[in-house]
Write a protein that holds these residues in place. Sequence first.
Motif, PDB file in Angstrom:
ATOM      1  N   ARG A  94       0.810  -1.228   0.000  1.00  0.00           N
ATOM      2  CA  ARG A  94       0.000   0.000   0.000  1.00  0.00           C
ATOM      3  C   ARG A  94       0.844   1.279   0.000  1.00  0.00           C
ATOM      4  O   ARG A  94       0.616   2.157  -0.854  1.00  0.00           O
ATOM      5  N   PRO A  95       1.783   1.464   0.935  1.00  0.00           N
ATOM      6  CA  PRO A  95       2.559   2.716   0.896  1.00  0.00           C
ATOM      7  C   PRO A  95       3.406   2.860  -0.367  1.00  0.00           C
ATOM      8  O   PRO A  95       3.561   3.978  -0.887  1.00  0.00           O
ATOM      9  N   ALA A  96       3.929   1.760  -0.866  1.00  0.00           N
ATOM     10  CA  ALA A  96       4.731   1.834  -2.088  1.00  0.00           C
ATOM     11  C   ALA A  96       3.876   2.269  -3.269  1.00  0.00           C
ATOM     12  O   ALA A  96       4.269   3.136  -4.075  1.00  0.00           O
ATOM     13  N   LEU A  97       2.679   1.706  -3.375  1.00  0.00           N
ATOM     14  CA  LEU A  97       1.812   2.030  -4.507  1.00  0.00           C
ATOM     15  C   LEU A  97       1.166   3.402  -4.350  1.00  0.00           C
ATOM     16  O   LEU A  97       0.822   4.044  -5.358  1.00  0.00           O
ATOM     17  N   GLN A  98       0.996   3.869  -3.123  1.00  0.00           N
ATOM     18  CA  GLN A  98       0.483   5.228  -2.936  1.00  0.00           C
ATOM     19  C   GLN A  98       1.468   6.249  -3.499  1.00  0.00           C
ATOM     20  O   GLN A  98       1.066   7.221  -4.161  1.00  0.00           O
ATOM     21  N   GLN A  99       2.755   6.026  -3.272  1.00  0.00           N
ATOM     22  CA  GLN A  99       3.769   6.914  -3.825  1.00  0.00           C
ATOM     23  C   GLN A  99       3.783   6.860  -5.351  1.00  0.00           C
ATOM     24  O   GLN A  99       3.870   7.886  -6.027  1.00  0.00           O
ATOM     25  N   TRP A 100       3.699   5.657  -5.869  1.00  0.00           N
ATOM     26  CA  TRP A 100       3.707   5.481  -7.328  1.00  0.00           C
ATOM     27  C   TRP A 100       2.479   6.120  -7.945  1.00  0.00           C
ATOM     28  O   TRP A 100       2.541   6.742  -9.013  1.00  0.00           O
ATOM     29  N   ASP A 101       1.342   6.015  -7.287  1.00  0.00           N
ATOM     30  CA  ASP A 101       0.103   6.599  -7.785  1.00  0.00           C
ATOM     31  C   ASP A 101       0.214   8.124  -7.856  1.00  0.00           C
ATOM     32  O   ASP A 101      -0.191   8.743  -8.853  1.00  0.00           O
ATOM     33  N   VAL A 102       0.762   8.739  -6.801  1.00  0.00           N
ATOM     34  CA  VAL A 102       0.943  10.192  -6.804  1.00  0.00           C
ATOM     35  C   VAL A 102       1.906  10.607  -7.917  1.00  0.00           C
ATOM     36  O   VAL A 102       1.691  11.619  -8.616  1.00  0.00           O
ATOM     37  N   HIS A 103       2.948   9.827  -8.109  1.00  0.00           N
ATOM     38  CA  HIS A 103       3.953  10.122  -9.130  1.00  0.00           C
ATOM     39  C   HIS A 103       3.327  10.093 -10.522  1.00  0.00           C
ATOM     40  O   HIS A 103       3.560  10.991 -11.347  1.00  0.00           O
ATOM     41  N   VAL A 104       2.554   9.050 -10.796  1.00  0.00           N
ATOM     42  CA  VAL A 104       1.918   8.925 -12.110  1.00  0.00           C
ATOM     43  C   VAL A 104       0.851   9.994 -12.291  1.00  0.00           C
ATOM     44  O   VAL A 104       0.710  10.596 -13.376  1.00  0.00           O
ATOM     45  N   ASP A 105       0.088  10.263 -11.235  1.00  0.00           N
ATOM     46  CA  ASP A 105      -0.982  11.258 -11.343  1.00  0.00           C
ATOM     47  C   ASP A 105      -0.435  12.653 -11.612  1.00  0.00           C
ATOM     48  O   ASP A 105      -1.068  13.455 -12.312  1.00  0.00           O
ATOM     49  N   ALA A 106       0.754  12.951 -11.057  1.00  0.00           N
ATOM     50  CA  ALA A 106       1.360  14.257 -11.340  1.00  0.00           C
ATOM     51  C   ALA A 106       1.642  14.403 -12.827  1.00  0.00           C
ATOM     52  O   ALA A 106       1.437  15.486 -13.420  1.00  0.00           O
ATOM     53  N   MET A 107       2.084  13.324 -13.443  1.00  0.00           N
ATOM     54  CA  MET A 107       2.336  13.356 -14.888  1.00  0.00           C
ATOM     55  C   MET A 107       1.027  13.524 -15.649  1.00  0.00           C
ATOM     56  O   MET A 107       0.959  14.270 -16.642  1.00  0.00           O
ATOM     57  N   ASN A 108      -0.013  12.828 -15.199  1.00  0.00           N
ATOM     58  CA  ASN A 108      -1.315  12.955 -15.859  1.00  0.00           C
ATOM     59  C   ASN A 108      -1.808  14.405 -15.825  1.00  0.00           C
ATOM     60  O   ASN A 108      -2.318  14.937 -16.827  1.00  0.00           O
ATOM     61  N   GLN A 109      -1.666  15.055 -14.670  1.00  0.00           N
ATOM     62  CA  GLN A 109      -2.122  16.445 -14.536  1.00  0.00           C
ATOM     63  C   GLN A 109      -1.257  17.390 -15.360  1.00  0.00           C
ATOM     64  O   GLN A 109      -1.748  18.387 -15.926  1.00  0.00           O
ATOM     65  N   LEU A 110       0.038  17.084 -15.428  1.00  0.00           N
ATOM     66  CA  LEU A 110       0.929  17.925 -16.221  1.00  0.00           C
ATOM     67  C   LEU A 110       0.565  17.855 -17.693  1.00  0.00           C
ATOM     68  O   LEU A 110       0.550  18.879 -18.399  1.00  0.00           O
ATOM     69  N   VAL A 111       0.253  16.664 -18.188  1.00  0.00           N
ATOM     70  CA  VAL A 111      -0.049  16.476 -19.603  1.00  0.00           C
ATOM     71  C   VAL A 111      -1.293  17.272 -20.011  1.00  0.00           C
ATOM     72  O   VAL A 111      -1.347  17.868 -21.106  1.00  0.00           O
ATOM     73  N   VAL A 112      -2.311  17.294 -19.153  1.00  0.00           N
ATOM     74  CA  VAL A 112      -3.558  18.005 -19.488  1.00  0.00           C
ATOM     75  C   VAL A 112      -3.510  19.467 -19.068  1.00  0.00           C
ATOM     76  O   VAL A 112      -4.510  20.199 -19.220  1.00  0.00           O
ATOM     77  N   GLY A 113      -2.392  19.905 -18.512  1.00  0.00           N
ATOM     78  CA  GLY A 113      -2.239  21.319 -18.171  1.00  0.00           C
ATOM     79  C   GLY A 113      -2.837  21.721 -16.841  1.00  0.00           C
ATOM     80  O   GLY A 113      -3.007  22.920 -16.591  1.00  0.00           O
TER      81      GLY A 113
END
Length: 247
Positions: A94-113
């Motif tokens: 859980r803690p490992a994937l929570q970090q990975w989820d935040v990391h990926v989501d930051a990229m998702n938000q960056l891509v859509v501006g």
Amino acid sequence: MGVNVGSAAPARLLALTFLVGTVLGLLGVVLWASVVDDDGDDATLQASSSTADESGPEPPADEASAPPQQPADTRAARCSEAAAALEAPLGAARPALQQWDVHVDAMNQLVVGEITLQQATTFWNQTRVGAQRNVDRFQKAWSALERTGVDCPAPGLLGPAPAAVSSCSRLVEAELGVARTARTSIDTWDTHVQHMDMLRMGVLSPEKATEMWLSMWRRGMRDLDAYRAAARNPALDVECPDPDSAD
């Protein structure tokens, strides 16, 4: 004509002696036969007694007719122990994937501006803290699970079983699915963490790091989606009996 008495007496005496001898002989034969018969009967009885002693006493009627004892049904305990063994890798994931989820989501938000590159970089730096430690913790728990194995019959192989055992078997199967998807996703996250470290140390160029990150980002989205789908399995809503009390 006169009778010769003197010659007749010795003849009668001889006949009488022969008769007495014959009678005594017959009596001896009868007595010998009786002794032989008695000895034979004793020998036969001793042989029968010896045979009976060697064969042992006859088992009681109840024991002789009792059906063979059936092996104990250990499925409940085995499935409960399997569910307990899965708690460590699932908790570490859980803690490992929570970090990975935040990391990926930051990229998702960056891509859509939705966020700027500076904001995304801040998220990425935050999720990097303790990332390798959390990944290592999961991998250690997963390796321990692989060594011990999961000794719970799958629902399709369980056969007739109490409802609690069937539910526990389905839970173990569902938890295994979550753990396997977690492992796949964490492996991807672990690779990206190593890339970030290589970039900071100057081993990896910014251009190459960006190329690798785009690949990790797309794979990360797929892996995290699979993990979330597995974690929504309704079979996860039940609990197994305590392994110490499961019979």
